[in-house]
Design a protein around this motif. Sequence first.
Motif, PDB file in Angstrom:
ATOM      1  N   GLN A   2     -24.906 -27.402 -31.578  1.00 21.52           N
ATOM      2  CA  GLN A   2     -24.144 -28.471 -30.956  1.00 21.52           C
ATOM      3  C   GLN A   2     -24.626 -28.654 -29.527  1.00 21.52           C
ATOM      4  O   GLN A   2     -24.778 -27.685 -28.787  1.00 21.52           O
ATOM      5  CB  GLN A   2     -22.651 -28.151 -30.968  1.00 21.52           C
ATOM      6  CG  GLN A   2     -22.042 -28.255 -32.343  1.00 21.52           C
ATOM      7  CD  GLN A   2     -20.527 -28.191 -32.279  1.00 21.52           C
ATOM      8  OE1 GLN A   2     -19.949 -27.723 -31.315  1.00 21.52           O
ATOM      9  NE2 GLN A   2     -19.880 -28.682 -33.322  1.00 21.52           N
ATOM     10  N   LYS A   4     -23.886 -30.890 -26.007  1.00 20.01           N
ATOM     11  CA  LYS A   4     -22.917 -31.736 -25.326  1.00 20.01           C
ATOM     12  C   LYS A   4     -23.642 -32.757 -24.483  1.00 20.01           C
ATOM     13  O   LYS A   4     -24.567 -32.443 -23.750  1.00 20.01           O
ATOM     14  CB  LYS A   4     -21.983 -30.895 -24.469  1.00 20.01           C
ATOM     15  CG  LYS A   4     -21.099 -29.996 -25.298  1.00 20.01           C
ATOM     16  CD  LYS A   4     -20.154 -29.218 -24.450  1.00 20.01           C
ATOM     17  CE  LYS A   4     -19.321 -28.345 -25.370  1.00 20.01           C
ATOM     18  NZ  LYS A   4     -18.384 -27.519 -24.668  1.00 20.01           N
ATOM     19  N   SER A   5     -23.201 -34.002 -24.609  1.00 18.86           N
ATOM     20  CA  SER A   5     -23.789 -35.100 -23.867  1.00 18.86           C
ATOM     21  C   SER A   5     -22.659 -35.943 -23.281  1.00 18.86           C
ATOM     22  O   SER A   5     -21.788 -36.387 -24.018  1.00 18.86           O
ATOM     23  CB  SER A   5     -24.644 -35.969 -24.804  1.00 18.86           C
ATOM     24  OG  SER A   5     -24.952 -37.207 -24.210  1.00 18.86           O
ATOM     25  N   GLY A   9     -20.954 -37.527 -26.272  1.00 22.75           N
ATOM     26  CA  GLY A   9     -20.029 -36.477 -26.678  1.00 22.75           C
ATOM     27  C   GLY A   9     -20.795 -35.299 -27.252  1.00 22.75           C
ATOM     28  O   GLY A   9     -21.948 -35.056 -26.928  1.00 22.75           O
ATOM     29  N   THR A  10     -20.163 -34.562 -28.137  1.00 24.68           N
ATOM     30  CA  THR A  10     -20.819 -33.429 -28.778  1.00 24.68           C
ATOM     31  C   THR A  10     -21.607 -33.926 -29.978  1.00 24.68           C
ATOM     32  O   THR A  10     -21.075 -34.620 -30.836  1.00 24.68           O
ATOM     33  CB  THR A  10     -19.786 -32.376 -29.222  1.00 24.68           C
ATOM     34  OG1 THR A  10     -19.072 -31.940 -28.060  1.00 24.68           O
ATOM     35  CG2 THR A  10     -20.466 -31.179 -29.863  1.00 24.68           C
ATOM     36  N   PRO A  55     -25.444 -29.739 -19.988  1.00 24.57           N
ATOM     37  CA  PRO A  55     -24.996 -31.062 -20.444  1.00 24.57           C
ATOM     38  C   PRO A  55     -25.080 -32.155 -19.377  1.00 24.57           C
ATOM     39  O   PRO A  55     -25.076 -33.338 -19.704  1.00 24.57           O
ATOM     40  CB  PRO A  55     -23.546 -30.828 -20.874  1.00 24.57           C
ATOM     41  CG  PRO A  55     -23.137 -29.540 -20.279  1.00 24.57           C
ATOM     42  CD  PRO A  55     -24.384 -28.745 -20.038  1.00 24.57           C
TER      43      PRO A  55
END
Length: 147
Positions: A2, A4-5, A9-10, A55
């Motif tokens: 996963q 995160k951005s 979002g994830t 992120p």
Amino acid sequence: MQVKSPEFGTVEVADDRVIEFPAGLPGFEQCRRFVLVHEEGREAEVFLLQSADDPDVAFSITAPIRLGVNLEFTLSDEDVALLQLDSIDDVAVAIIVRSQGADETGPAGAGLSANFMAPLVINTRARRGMQKVISRLGCEITLRQQG
């Protein structure tokens, strides 16, 4: 994995989609793993190169040809080794782009800024990349009008 951005979002990304930048990027050496993400359902003209390590680190990138630019430069033996490059067919070149508002540079400078002097070079097979900083104009840049 996963990732995160802030923009997307994830995001779930397969481990084999991670691009390793062994030396990081200039100014962001601590970020060595990146993924490419884009808006679902649309043809990707601009990707987000999102750090999997931080992120808050992400860059908009596109192929130079999308901007009507033919960019040619030479990779050193060290560059080829770093990229683990066996074939030129495995190379993808991208440039970092960002939008500039009129408040940043005045009305004449509003628009898109592209860093042609430090293209990203990615071995698509080995999923390894680097930013090739061109310190002097020894490369050839050709601008073409799109239409």
